[in-house]
Design a protein around this motif. Structure first.
Motif, short mmCIF file in Angstrom:
data_model
loop_
_atom_site.label_atom_id
_atom_site.label_comp_id
_atom_site.label_asym_id
_atom_site.label_seq_id
_atom_site.Cartn_x
_atom_site.Cartn_y
_atom_site.Cartn_z
N SER A 37 52.71 -36.71 17.91
CA SER A 37 52.30 -36.39 16.39
C SER A 37 53.65 -36.53 15.64
N THR A 50 53.89 -34.63 7.93
CA THR A 50 52.66 -34.81 7.31
C THR A 50 52.38 -34.34 6.11
N GLU A 115 52.93 -40.34 12.14
CA GLU A 115 52.71 -40.82 13.55
C GLU A 115 53.03 -41.97 13.90
N PHE A 169 46.56 -39.14 15.89
CA PHE A 169 45.99 -38.85 14.18
C PHE A 169 45.31 -39.87 13.47
N ARG A 183 43.03 -32.67 10.16
CA ARG A 183 44.29 -32.04 10.56
C ARG A 183 44.46 -31.51 12.02
N GLY A 184 45.54 -31.83 12.59
CA GLY A 184 45.71 -31.55 14.18
C GLY A 184 44.77 -32.58 15.03
N GLY A 185 44.45 -33.91 14.39
CA GLY A 185 43.67 -34.68 15.14
C GLY A 185 44.44 -35.51 16.14
N SER A 186 45.97 -35.38 16.30
CA SER A 186 46.57 -36.17 17.39
C SER A 186 46.09 -35.56 18.94
N1 ASP Z 1 50.21 -34.65 12.11
C1 ASP Z 1 48.94 -34.17 11.81
C2 ASP Z 1 48.87 -32.81 11.25
O1 ASP Z 1 49.90 -32.29 10.89
C3 ASP Z 1 48.33 -34.35 13.11
C4 ASP Z 1 48.64 -33.53 14.41
O2 ASP Z 1 49.81 -33.05 14.21
O3 ASP Z 1 47.97 -33.44 15.23
O4 ASP Z 1 47.89 -32.38 11.18
#
Ligand code: ASP
Ligand code: ADP
Ligand code: MG
Length: 439
Positions: A37, A50, A115, A169, A183-186
Motif C-alpha cells: 500500500s 493517499t 502505491e 490499489f 479506499r482500502g483496495g490494495s
Molecule cells: N492507500 C489506499 C487507501 O488509503 C489503498 C489501501 O491502503 O489499501 O485507501
C-alpha cells in the motif's frame, strides 16, 4: 509454498516499518509476490500519503499552486529511502507526476501514485522486479474491474518473474487511463495476484493480530478469531470490520486460496485464517460482531398487506427507480420496513414517499433516521439455541432499545437495528455476553 504478501499502509509508514517487512519477506523463500500500500500514518495524528495526494491534486485541479504539498509527499518517500540507505532517485518519477497533475490527469491517477512510488521503493529495497499495476490490473470503462483480463495479464506477467512487487490499489482501463479501487483496495490487488499465480496462501499483513471478534476502536483488546470462513468474513467486512476490504474475498474464494491476516509488528502471532469451510468450532457461539451507523428506515403499514400480491415488488421498484439500494427488509403481516443508507435516501426522500403512496396506497408510512445496524455473525449460531434471546437480554440489561432484528436466511447472521447513539454500548454488551461471559 508460493505466497502473495500484502502490506498495509501502517506496515510501510517509515524506514523502520520497511525493515520489519523486509525481515518477514526474507524469512520465507515462498513469499514471492509483494503487494504494498502507500505509506500510512506513522503516529495517530499523521496523514496517510493517499490523503495527502487527494489534497494535493484537489489544488492542482483548481489551478492552485500545489508545489508545497507535493514536496511534503516527496519528503515522506525520501525519509524512507534515506532511512534504508537506498540508492534510488525519485526525481524523474516526481517530475512526471508534477506534469501530469498540471495536465489534470484525474483524481484516481493522483491517488494511485502513493502505491506506485511505494512499489518502486519496495522493489529497490528487496531487489525484486517492479510490475506496474497499470499494465496488469484491467478496469472496464465504467470503472468496474475486468476480472478475467486482469487474471490473464497478471498470470502472463508474473510467470516471467520469480520475485516481484506489484503495487496495490490501482490499475488502468484499456486506453491506459489509471483507475483505483475504493479506499482500502490494495487488499483486492493482493487477492487478484494470489489468484493469478495460483498461490498456496494470501498473507495480508496489517497492524492487528488478525481479524478480531469486534472493532478494537469500540472494545478494548478484543480477542482475535483463529479461523473464519470467507462467508463469515464477507458479512463482517461488509458491515464495517474494516480489517479487510469487503471485495477482497472473491478472487481467492473462487480458487480456495486461504487468507492469513497477520500483524507486521508481531510476526510471531499466527493471526486469522480465512478459509472456505472448516469443521473447527469457534470458541464462542458467535464468530464476530461488526456494525455501521447512518441508516434510515421506511416503515409501511397497510391492513391485509400479506394478501396483496406484488406489494413488496411494487415498493422495492420505487426504491430502484430512485437508484437506492436497500440494506434489509424485515416484515410483519401488515407492515414492512426497508432499511437504507441515510445519505443515499436523503436526496430522494420525498420522491420515494410519493412513489410508495402512488404504488401501494398504504395506510401509513413512517420514517426513522439515525439508526445503526449491528451484524452478529457466526457459523455456530445455526446449531445453538437461543442466540437471539441472549442478544436481546444483553441489550436490555445495557438499556439499549432494539429497533429491529432480522435473521439472515443463511442463519449465519443476525442483524440488529439500534439508535446511532446506542451503537457502541450495544456492541460492547453483545461482546461481553458471548466472549467475556462465554454464554
Ligand atoms: N492507500 C489506499 C487507501 O488509503 C489503498 C489501501 O491502503 O489499501 O485507501
Ligand atoms: P491496513 O492499512 O494494514 O490495510 P487497515 O487500517 O485497513 O489496515 O485495517 C486494520 C484496522 O482495521 C485495524 O487497525 C482496526 O482498527 C480496524 N478494524 C476494524 N474492525 C476490525 C476487526 N474486527 N478486527 C481487526 N481490525 C479491525
Ligand atoms: Mg486496509
Amino acid at each position: 509454498m508460493k505466497k502473495v504478501v500484502k502490506f498495509g499502509g501502517s506496515s510501510l509508514a517509515s524506514a523502520g516499518q520497511f525493515e520489519k517487512v523486509g525481515k518477514i519477506i526474507r524469512a520465507e523463500k515462498g513469499r514471492r509476490y509483494v503487494v504494498p500500500s502507500a505509506p500510512g500514518k506513522r503516529f495517530s495524528s499523521d496523514t496517510k500519503v493517499t490523503d495527502m495526494l487527494y489534497g494535493c491534486y484537489a489544488k492542482a485541479e483548481k489551478g492552485e499552486d500545489f508545489s508545497e504539498d507535493l514536496a511534503k509527499i516527496r519528503a515522506r518517500y525520501q525519509e524512507i529511502i534515506d532511512g534504508l540507505q537506498l540508492k534510488l532517485s525519485l526525481d524523474e518519477a516526481f517530475s512526471v507526476i508534477e506534469e501530469d497533475f498540471k495536465n489534470q490527469a484525474g483524481t484516481q491517477y493522483a491517488a494511485s501514485r502513493g502505491e506506485y512510488l511505494n512499489g518502486m521503493v519496495m522493489a529497490a529495497y528487496l531487489g525484486f522486479a517492479f510490475v506496474d499495476s497499470a499494465t496488469v490490473i484491467r478496469f472496464h470503462e465504467d470503472g468496474s474491474l475486468d476480472t478475467e483480463t486482469t487474471n490473464r495479464l497478471l498470470a502472463d506477467a508474473l510467470e516471467k518473474q520469480e520475485y516481484a512487487v506489484i503495487p496495490g490499489f490501482y490499475g488502468a482501463d484499456a486506453t491506459g487511463k489509471v483507475r483505483t479501487f475504493s479506499r482500502g483496495g490494495s487488499d483486492i490487488t493482493g487477492s487478484l495476484v494470489a489468484r493469478a499465480v495460483k498461490a498456496d496462501m494470501y498473507e495480508n499483513w496489517t497492524d492487528v493480530s488478525g481479524c478480531l471478534v469486534t472493532d478494537p476502536r469500540i472494545v478494548e483488546n478484543p480477542v482475535p478469531i483463529d479461523i473464519i470462513t470467507y462467508r463469515e468474513l464477507r458479512e463482517l467486512s461488509y458491515m464495517g470490520a474494516s480489517v479487510l476490504h469487503e471485495d477482497a474475498i472473491f478472487p481467492v474464494r473462487s480458487e480456495g486460496i486461504p487468507i492469513n491476516i497477520r500483524n507486521t509488528n508481531c510476526p510471531e502471532d499466527k493471526g486469522t485464517m480465512i478459509v472456505g469451510d472448516t469443521c473447527s468450532k469457534s470458541e464462542y457461539i458467535i464468530t464476530g460482531i461488526a456494525g455501521k451507523k447512518g441508516f434510515a428506515s421506511v416503515t409501511i403499514e397497510k391492513d391485509m398487506m400479506n394478501t396483496e400480491i406484488g406489494f413488496g415488488r411494487k415498493v422495492l421498484q420505487v426504491f430502484e427507480e430512485n437508484d437506492i439500494s436497500f440494506e434489509h427488509m424485515p416484515s410483519g403481516i401488515d407492515t414492512m420496513t426497508i432499511l437504507v443508507h441515510e445519505t443515499e435516501f436523503a436526496e430522494h426522500e420525498q420522491k420515494v414517499l410519493t412513489g410508495i403512496q402512488k404504488a401501494v396506497h398504504p395506510d401509513h408510512i413512517s420514517l426513522e433516521a439515525d439508526l445503526a445496524l449491528i451484524a452478529v455473525v457466526g457459523r455456530g449460531m445455526k446449531s445453538a439455541r437461543g442466540t437471539a434471546g441472549r442478544i436481546f437480554s444483553a441489550l436490555a440489561h445495557a438499556r439499549v432499545n432494539v429497533k429491529m432484528i432480522d435473521q439472515g436466511s443463511s442463519e449465519l447472521n443476525i442483524i440488529i437495528g439500534v439508535e446511532n447513539s446506542d451503537f457502541e454500548t450495544a456492541v460492547r454488551a453483545i461482546y461481553n455476553i458471548f466472549v467475556l461471559c462465554k454464554l
